[in-house]
Write an enzyme that holds these catalytic residues in place. Structure first.
Site, PDB file in Angstrom:
ATOM      1  N   GLU A   1       9.191  -1.295  11.166  1.00 51.64           N
ATOM      2  CA  GLU A   1       8.017  -2.182  11.118  1.00 51.64           C
ATOM      3  C   GLU A   1       8.396  -3.536  10.507  1.00 51.64           C
ATOM      4  O   GLU A   1       9.249  -3.636   9.630  1.00 51.64           O
ATOM      5  CB  GLU A   1       6.880  -1.511  10.344  1.00 51.64           C
ATOM      6  CG  GLU A   1       7.205  -1.123   8.918  1.00 51.64           C
ATOM      7  CD  GLU A   1       6.505  -2.011   7.903  1.00 51.64           C
ATOM      8  OE1 GLU A   1       6.025  -3.078   8.300  1.00 51.64           O
ATOM      9  OE2 GLU A   1       6.481  -1.636   6.731  1.00 51.64           O
ATOM     10  N   ASP A   2       7.731  -4.583  10.987  1.00 53.41           N
ATOM     11  CA  ASP A   2       8.067  -5.951  10.600  1.00 53.41           C
ATOM     12  C   ASP A   2       7.365  -6.408   9.326  1.00 53.41           C
ATOM     13  O   ASP A   2       7.828  -7.325   8.657  1.00 53.41           O
ATOM     14  CB  ASP A   2       7.711  -6.920  11.732  1.00 53.41           C
ATOM     15  CG  ASP A   2       8.605  -6.727  12.954  1.00 53.41           C
ATOM     16  OD1 ASP A   2       9.803  -6.474  12.762  1.00 53.41           O
ATOM     17  OD2 ASP A   2       8.090  -6.819  14.088  1.00 53.41           O
ATOM     18  N   GLN A   3       6.255  -5.790   9.004  1.00 54.03           N
ATOM     19  CA  GLN A   3       5.422  -6.254   7.901  1.00 54.03           C
ATOM     20  C   GLN A   3       6.173  -6.286   6.572  1.00 54.03           C
ATOM     21  O   GLN A   3       6.002  -7.200   5.765  1.00 54.03           O
ATOM     22  CB  GLN A   3       4.185  -5.353   7.777  1.00 54.03           C
ATOM     23  CG  GLN A   3       3.111  -5.917   6.857  1.00 54.03           C
ATOM     24  CD  GLN A   3       1.853  -5.043   6.841  1.00 54.03           C
ATOM     25  OE1 GLN A   3       1.838  -3.955   7.395  1.00 54.03           O
ATOM     26  NE2 GLN A   3       0.823  -5.528   6.199  1.00 54.03           N
TER      27      GLN A   3
ATOM     28  N   GLY B   1     -17.008   0.935  16.353  1.00 49.84           N
ATOM     29  CA  GLY B   1     -16.415   1.713  15.271  1.00 49.84           C
ATOM     30  C   GLY B   1     -16.134   0.839  14.061  1.00 49.84           C
ATOM     31  O   GLY B   1     -16.029  -0.388  14.172  1.00 49.84           O
TER      32      GLY B   1
ATOM     33  N   GLY C   1     -14.154   2.446  11.218  1.00 52.59           N
ATOM     34  CA  GLY C   1     -13.246   3.207  10.360  1.00 52.59           C
ATOM     35  C   GLY C   1     -11.826   2.658  10.391  1.00 52.59           C
ATOM     36  O   GLY C   1     -11.580   1.528  10.826  1.00 52.59           O
TER      37      GLY C   1
ATOM     38  N   CYS D   1       0.827  -1.211   0.000  1.00 53.65           N
ATOM     39  CA  CYS D   1       0.000   0.000   0.000  1.00 53.65           C
ATOM     40  C   CYS D   1       0.863   1.264   0.000  1.00 53.65           C
ATOM     41  O   CYS D   1       0.374   2.344  -0.318  1.00 53.65           O
ATOM     42  CB  CYS D   1      -0.944  -0.001   1.199  1.00 53.65           C
ATOM     43  SG  CYS D   1      -0.098  -0.148   2.790  1.00 53.65           S
TER      44      CYS D   1
ATOM     45  N   ALA E   1     -10.511   1.782  13.956  1.00 51.09           N
ATOM     46  CA  ALA E   1     -11.112   0.533  14.434  1.00 51.09           C
ATOM     47  C   ALA E   1     -10.489  -0.663  13.722  1.00 51.09           C
ATOM     48  O   ALA E   1     -10.306  -1.728  14.319  1.00 51.09           O
ATOM     49  CB  ALA E   1     -12.619   0.558  14.213  1.00 51.09           C
TER      50      ALA E   1
END
EC number: 1.2.1.70
Length: 428
Positions: free
Chosen positions: A119-121, A194, A196, A57, A199
């Site tokens: 970050e690990d992703q 929530g 969004g 992304c 959430a």
């Protein structure tokens, strides 16, 4: 700086669009709808021998190896795949080759090029991209080596530094706090209010820890859609409020409602009929849980400001680890370049050994024809072993010295050409 991947001077290249140089609405236009087709297209039209596409992304990246990669062809191939003018592609991409491309890949796998440092992703995404290309024959020996090595470096950086320690999103931090607060959290009833983006981060963090939860929103359809897409068991909003009254232990709220969803009066009345405590995380901005609720007995209220403060400290700690990570990366890059240099020298060294063995075999047969039947089969075997040992003894030392010299010499191609010239052999 050039990064040679073989005696034919194959070059390592990277062209990319990331969150650093393009806003998300522009970046999305560069994504490939059919990644398999994109690999084939780039290999056929962009002068590449090997190719790996990384698409997330936050970035779309092409890694390739070619003898003489033509960047205009790469840009035109990308342009045709996504139906954007070549000029627009050219104006939004970053191009690296050689050592710069390698340094970028190592920074990427180590988490230094991510939106959230450490970050690990991204490490998993790089692994999956490599496996896809390897499985389909798009990645060859050069990219396999580079990606395998840089993935290991990314793991090592995370092991030896604190660059990935501590939550850096409000949602995951809230879930971590709840997890630490309750010893038996998996036996607790959890409600998420929530649907969004905020959430969604909470739901993913809960799912990652294998924690079941209910989810509700202003409409049941929205809650059901959220549950189908992300996680959770959808329930109507009024049912959710009744559950808080009965058996919910933890409430996460992340909405954009401009009013209090949980008021002091409502929660005070609920607590009169409850025999156990209630923990509430208000992650909404503006807040949707009345602060006064924190004064009630058996209520633990944590708001977004408190969690954000912890998150900021974690981000600060991660940034302090960047220098340590860079030191590891610099040391590992030297090792990778030495491996690649040694790999580049091997085709020439193999050629020298093969040609020497061809001469050995020719001369050995000539000698046997002159000797005739004057020696036994055992004597022939001894003479043949002697011929092998002689060639090995003569060539081993200079070839090993050539390998060593190749790792420290800046003019690698000149050195290879000189070695081949000394033995009067053609460049393979």
């Amino acid at each position: 700086m050039t990064l040679y991947l073989g005696v034919q001077s194959s070059q390592f290249v990277n062209i990319r669009v990331t969150f650093k140089n393009s806003p998300i609405h522009i970046l999305e236009k560069f994504a490939f709808k059919d990644v398999f087709d994109a690999h084939q297209h780039l290999l056929n039209l962009a002068d590449l021998q090997e190719c790996i596409i990384l698409q997330t992304c936050n970035r779309v990246e092409i890694y390739g190896v070619g003898l003489n990669p033509d960047y205009d062809n790469l840009i035109n191939a990308w342009s045709s795949l996504i139906n954007l003018p070549a000029d627009q592609v050219k104006n939004n991409i970053i191009i690296n080759d050689g050592e710069e491309a390698l340094k970028h890949l190592v920074n990427l796998t180590s988490g230094l090029d991510s939106l959230v440092v450490g970050e690990d992703q991204i490490l998993g995404q790089v692994k999956r991209s490599l496996e896809f290309s390897r499985k389909n024959g798009f990645a060859g020996p050069n990219l396999n080596i580079l990606f395998d090595k840089t993935i290991k470096i990314g793991s090592r950086v995370r092991t030896l530094t604190g660059i990935n320690k501590g939550s850096t999103s409000v949602g995951s931090m809230a879930v971590n706090l709840a997890y630490e607060y309750f010893d038996d959290i998996k036996e607790k009833e959890i409600l998420l209010i929530g649907s969004g983006e905020g959430a969604s981060l909470i739901a993913k963090a809960l799912k990652q820890r294998n924690m079941k939860f209910f989810v509700t929103s202003r409409t049941f359809e929205r809650a059901r859609s959220f549950a189908d897409t992300v996680a959770g068991s959808p329930i109507p909003f009024e049912t959710a409020l009744e559950k808080i009254n009965d058996n919910i232990d933890i409430v996460f709220i992340s909405t954009v409602a401009p009013y209090y969803l949980l008021t002091y009066e409502r929660i005070a009345n609920m607590m009169k009929n409850r025999n156990k405590g209630l923990m509430i995380f208000d992650l909404s901005n503006p807040r949707t849980v009345e602060d006064k609720i924190a004064t009630l007995n058996n209520i633990k209220l944590v708001n977004i400001d408190q969690i954000s403060e912890i998150v900021e400290k974690n981000v600060g700690r991660r940034k302090k680890e960047i220098q340590s990570a860079e030191k590891i990366i610099d040391d590992e890059l030297i090792a990778i370049k030495e491996i690649l240099k040694r790999k580049s020298s091997e085709p020439a060294i193999i050629t020298i050994f093969k040609n020497a063995d061809s001469i050995r075999n020719k001369e050995f047969k000539k000698a046997l024809s002159l000797i005739g039947n004057r020696v036994s089969d055992d004597d022939v075997k001894i003479l043949e072993q002697f011929s092998y040992a002689l060639v090995e003894g003569i060539l081993s030392t200079p070839m090993n010295n050539l390998r060593k010299e190749f790792t420290s010499n800046k003019n690698e191609n000149e050195l290879i050409n000189l070695a081949l010239k000394l033995f009067n052999y053609e460049k393979p």
